[in-house]
Design a protein around this motif. Structure first.
Motif, PDB file in Angstrom:
ATOM      1  N   ARG A   1       0.839  -1.210   0.000  1.00  0.00           N
ATOM      2  CA  ARG A   1       0.000   0.000   0.000  1.00  0.00           C
ATOM      3  C   ARG A   1       0.867   1.249   0.000  1.00  0.00           C
ATOM      4  N   VAL A   2       1.943   1.224   0.767  1.00  0.00           N
ATOM      5  CA  VAL A   2       2.829   2.387   0.850  1.00  0.00           C
ATOM      6  C   VAL A   2       3.603   2.557  -0.453  1.00  0.00           C
ATOM      7  N   GLN A   3       4.096   1.456  -1.001  1.00  0.00           N
ATOM      8  CA  GLN A   3       4.794   1.542  -2.289  1.00  0.00           C
ATOM      9  C   GLN A   3       3.900   2.172  -3.351  1.00  0.00           C
ATOM     10  N   LYS A   4       2.653   1.748  -3.397  1.00  0.00           N
ATOM     11  CA  LYS A   4       1.713   2.288  -4.362  1.00  0.00           C
ATOM     12  C   LYS A   4       1.529   3.792  -4.156  1.00  0.00           C
ATOM     13  N   GLY A   5       1.432   4.222  -2.891  1.00  0.00           N
ATOM     14  CA  GLY A   5       1.254   5.637  -2.600  1.00  0.00           C
ATOM     15  C   GLY A   5       2.457   6.470  -2.979  1.00  0.00           C
ATOM     16  N   VAL A   6       3.661   5.953  -2.746  1.00  0.00           N
ATOM     17  CA  VAL A   6       4.884   6.667  -3.113  1.00  0.00           C
ATOM     18  C   VAL A   6       4.959   6.842  -4.628  1.00  0.00           C
ATOM     19  N   ILE A   7       4.703   5.770  -5.354  1.00  0.00           N
ATOM     20  CA  ILE A   7       4.749   5.843  -6.820  1.00  0.00           C
ATOM     21  C   ILE A   7       3.717   6.845  -7.344  1.00  0.00           C
ATOM     22  N   ASP A   8       2.527   6.813  -6.762  1.00  0.00           N
ATOM     23  CA  ASP A   8       1.457   7.716  -7.192  1.00  0.00           C
ATOM     24  C   ASP A   8       1.849   9.180  -6.980  1.00  0.00           C
ATOM     25  N   LEU A   9       2.356   9.514  -5.801  1.00  0.00           N
ATOM     26  CA  LEU A   9       2.748  10.896  -5.526  1.00  0.00           C
ATOM     27  C   LEU A   9       3.877  11.346  -6.441  1.00  0.00           C
ATOM     28  N   ASN A  10       4.838  10.460  -6.667  1.00  0.00           N
ATOM     29  CA  ASN A  10       5.983  10.821  -7.492  1.00  0.00           C
ATOM     30  C   ASN A  10       5.560  11.091  -8.936  1.00  0.00           C
ATOM     31  N   LYS A  11       4.546  10.382  -9.406  1.00  0.00           N
ATOM     32  CA  LYS A  11       4.041  10.618 -10.758  1.00  0.00           C
ATOM     33  C   LYS A  11       3.207  11.889 -10.832  1.00  0.00           C
ATOM     34  N   ARG A  12       2.417  12.152  -9.803  1.00  0.00           N
ATOM     35  CA  ARG A  12       1.532  13.313  -9.820  1.00  0.00           C
ATOM     36  C   ARG A  12       2.270  14.613  -9.581  1.00  0.00           C
ATOM     37  N   PHE A  13       3.375  14.562  -8.859  1.00  0.00           N
ATOM     38  CA  PHE A  13       4.132  15.769  -8.531  1.00  0.00           C
ATOM     39  C   PHE A  13       5.601  15.558  -8.918  1.00  0.00           C
ATOM     40  N   PRO A  14       5.890  15.439 -10.200  1.00  0.00           N
ATOM     41  CA  PRO A  14       7.255  15.119 -10.639  1.00  0.00           C
ATOM     42  C   PRO A  14       8.269  16.186 -10.216  1.00  0.00           C
ATOM     43  N   GLY A  15       9.380  15.704  -9.700  1.00  0.00           N
ATOM     44  CA  GLY A  15      10.459  16.600  -9.316  1.00  0.00           C
ATOM     45  C   GLY A  15      10.249  17.351  -8.024  1.00  0.00           C
TER      46      GLY A  15
END
Length: 313
Positions: free
Chosen positions: A125-139
């Protein structure tokens, strides 16, 4: 607090034991606002700066309701986006960590999250959340991984057997998923900085991490903080003698929000490290916390003034 070698030192916020005027740091501009997301951690380190552990609850989990008023104050105080930073404990144990992260990122701030990159981070669940945030807010998001030493033996001596392998595995997963990383290490007394950076550099190259070991903003080496080691008090004259600017001190540009167990609301601390000394609790609001800070603690001297360390980049 541990008894000092010289109990006459660091007693008076205005003057030193020798009667000299104690150094103070005037708030300059807000660059980093830290939020302690809670003191619970999945491990217990040998020398934790903030006494986190699987049972440490002196700081309860910070909630979105706790955080929101401080972000509103940032909009009033700062001239633009700043760095919002999460520390702990282990931030990925806070059940609201992704909403807290969104709240910072949605306002345009950059986000720094301190983590040990171990089991709490590696839950699906945490891995999914990290990936999601990183894609939505790149950089906009960076994870700073606590890797106390570049060797398994050195790191595990501080954090327990198997922690090095787990942390490296977490960093490899983050790298594979394009998450920006840097490292927080500890300067060991038996080594110099060049040796440390070379050792970390070899590890980084071996693992293929996108981290420059020579860049002090990407590999942060913190001095040890031992109150049993005698350190000099910092006077107002020391700035000129040491050729150090008070504007280089963390408390000139950052504050930390915590919520203590049993308190009805969060409060603001002048420093991320001086969490158990009431003289560094500066108020309930960010606006009221910006008074000058007296360097009346051995960590002020060793960690910041003499050690040249900062928790921010």
């Amino acid at each position: 607090m541990t008894a000092l070698i010289d109990p006459e030192k660091f007693k008076n916020p205005d003057v030193t034991a020798k009667g000299e005027r104690r150094a103070r740091v005037v708030f300059n501009a807000l660059e980093t606002l830290w939020f302690n997301t809670g003191s619970l951690c999945n491990i217990e380190c040998e020398n934790c700066y903030i006494l986190s552990s699987p049972t440490a609850d002196h700081f309860v989990y910070l909630s979105p309701e706790d955080m929101a008023p401080y972000l509103d104050e940032v909009d009033e105080i700062a001239e633009g986006p700043i760095e919002i930073a999460f520390t702990g404990g282990e931030p990925y144990m806070n059940p609201d960590i992704f909403r807290l992260s969104e709240m910072a990122l949605e306002r345009g701030h950059s986000l720094l999250i301190l983590t040990n990159a171990m089991k709490p981070l590696m839950r699906p669940r945490v891995q999914k959340g990290v990936i999601d945030l990183n894609k939505r807010f790149p950089g906009k998001m960076t994870l700073r991984v606590s890797l106390d030493h570049f060797s398994e033996k050195g790191h595990d001596a501080e954090r327990g057997a198997g922690s090095f392998a787990a942390g490296v595995a977490g960093m490899n997963w983050l790298t594979e998923n394009g998450v920006a990383l840097n490292i927080a290490g500890r300067a060991m007394f038996s080594e110099d900085e060049a040796t440390d950076r070379a050792g970390y550099g070899a590890l980084i190259a071996k693992q293929g991490w996108d981290i420059d070991a020579m860049d002090p903003a990407q590999l942060i080496l913190f001095p040890e903080m031992d109150e049993k080691v005698d350190v000099p008090e910092i006077t107002s004259k020391c700035w000129g003698i040491l050729d150090v600017s008070p504007n280089a001190m963390m408390c000139s540009s950052s504050r930390m929000v915590v919520r203590r167990k049993g308190d009805g609301r969060a409060c603001v601390l002048a420093c991320t490290l001086l969490w158990d000394d009431e003289q560094f609790e500066t108020g309930k609001t960010l606006t009221k916390s910006l008074e000058p800070v007296a360097l009346n603690h051995p960590h002020c001297a060793k960690f910041c003034v003499l050690g040249g360390a900062s928790c921010s980049a």
